[in-house]
Design a protein around this motif. Sequence first.
Motif: not given
Length: 209
Positions: A18-20, A64-67, A150-153
């Motif tokens: 969301e920061s991009r 976001r990526p997660r492993v 929220e950023a997408l909204t």
Amino acid sequence: MSLFDKLFGSHRQGDAPESRLPAERHAAVGASDAAHRAAQMLRAPTALMQLAEHEALAVVGFMRPRVFKRGTEIIRQGETADTGFMVLVLEGEITVESLMASRVNAATVKVLGPGSLIGEMALVDGAARSASCTASTEVKCAVLTRESLEALTTEQPATAAKLMTAVAQRLAERLRESSHKLQVYSKLVDTLQEEVDRLMPTPQGKHRS
């Protein structure tokens, strides 16, 4: 190279999508075959099939990526503090378990693989997690946090609304399935009780309701 590495290889796990800048995000996912494949997974019958391709691609841009290493408890039943995310499985398997009131040990509900979605219910209502989800293998996934939602909204309200509608429909389907199972269970209990009454009749000739 795996789908996960192709999709997230240029981003550190701590990066917040969301920061991009919107143009940067759109360019990154629009030109990525891996992002399109992840969007297809998000639209799978095991996830949110109501989304259109461009809507799923927009959501992937906010993930976001997660492993998670094998044996990691990704979601814990009853957890109320950490409910602000849902997970799209890209690689690996997750075991879903639920602890019933009448049982000492948790019962395995299902095993989920690539294209499966977990955690969407708590992302919507913020309530306690309804089941525990543990990585039965190493799991590579894409995570949508509440902050990203929220950023997408803010950025794409129509897409966010469609996402929430798709999640709501998915939850409604689960409720219908649960209701059907309860009806089947109730009929089974009645049938068993009738058989018990037949073999061991009470003085009144029927059991108490």
